[in-house]
Design a protein around this motif. Sequence first.
Motif, PDB file in Angstrom:
ATOM      1  N   TYR A 188       0.820  -1.220   0.000  1.00 34.23           N
ATOM      2  CA  TYR A 188       0.000   0.000   0.000  1.00 34.23           C
ATOM      3  C   TYR A 188       0.848   1.262   0.000  1.00 34.23           C
TER       4      TYR A 188
ATOM      5  N   ASP B 189      -8.988   4.511  -1.910  1.00 33.36           N
ATOM      6  CA  ASP B 189      -8.793   3.193  -1.302  1.00 33.36           C
ATOM      7  C   ASP B 189      -9.905   2.222  -1.683  1.00 33.36           C
TER       8      ASP B 189
ATOM      9  N   THR C 230       0.898   3.655  -3.477  1.00 38.36           N
ATOM     10  CA  THR C 230       0.270   4.974  -3.433  1.00 38.36           C
ATOM     11  C   THR C 230       1.291   6.095  -3.585  1.00 38.36           C
TER      12      THR C 230
ATOM     13  N   TYR D  60      -4.187   8.440  -7.644  1.00 42.67           N
ATOM     14  CA  TYR D  60      -4.455   8.401  -6.201  1.00 42.67           C
ATOM     15  C   TYR D  60      -4.181   9.770  -5.581  1.00 42.67           C
TER      16      TYR D  60
END
Length: 345
Positions: free
Chosen positions: A256, A276, A260, A269
């Motif tokens: 993650y 998410d 990102t 993003y």
Amino acid sequence: MQTLLLDSDDVRANAPLPAVIDAVEAAFGADERGDTQMPAKSYIDLPQYNGDFRSMPAYLSVDADAPEAAASEDWDAAGIKWINVHTDNSERGLPTVLGTMIYSDPETAFPLAIMDGRELTQLRTGAAAAVATDHLAIAEATSLGLVGAGVQSYTQLEAISTVRPIEEAVVADQRPDPVADFIAHFEDRFDVRAGEISDAAACDVLSTVTPVESPIVDRADVGNHTHINAIGADAAGKHELSDQILLDAKLVIDDYEQTTHSGEINVPYSAGTLTDSDIYGALGEIVVGDKAGREAADGITVFDSTGLAIQDVAAARVVYTEATEADNGTAFDLLGLGDVEASLR
């Protein structure tokens, strides 16, 4: 006590892809179970040289009883990779990406091996794409599209063809010489041809391996059931796939924080276009069975691969083990300990 020096040829010769793929899958599983330590990748930016350094340390412990471990015994491993991207190196006759892996005994910290990190990176990146493809591509996938004909494209085809019966490969790149080299390398093993990006994107599996910062694969180009390995984005601002592909796909990430910040999803993003709620899950969740891989109703699937230090360590263990058993590489007394012996794994 000897440290093993393994150059690029040694790394390649001692890295059977099925074993590397199994090790990388085990690393994803260990990470999901909390059996890893992997500090965030750190960067040293050197704009005056159009380059940067990245340090990637990790430790992982694999349980042989885990279904994905593919091991007859428990094992653990530790190491650190020091790698770079210097975009002007091609003008100097040097690779854009260089790297060095230090593979260490977790119990004693003894440096078991120093090996070429560039070759290792190509192998573990291909292996990660193979793990994702195995879980997310249609079972009957026989065609692979490649956008970008650089060094990583070779390992993508080699690794993915170990988990799917790939017969046809379509490579798209604006540079004719790398395309010709790629075709010549594989023409005896696959039906391989040059094509446009749209041709590559229509294949059952697509791997994108370019450094672009503006999307080059359009939603309309992608097949209805194509699985995409988004490999190229490894820094903030890089972006290969149109936002609509990411929004329409079953989107799976490797980590993650990294995805990102610097993965394929980092641009949409950061802009709030993708949130998410658009991320289906992490590949580790699929590997351990907490989430489903490909399902009958799935259309496009995307794996956002940023590359994890645990993959490097897992792959390095394979290389070191194979090289030790085959008596390959060059042993030397790095620490000057002479004949002092210790029990090393």
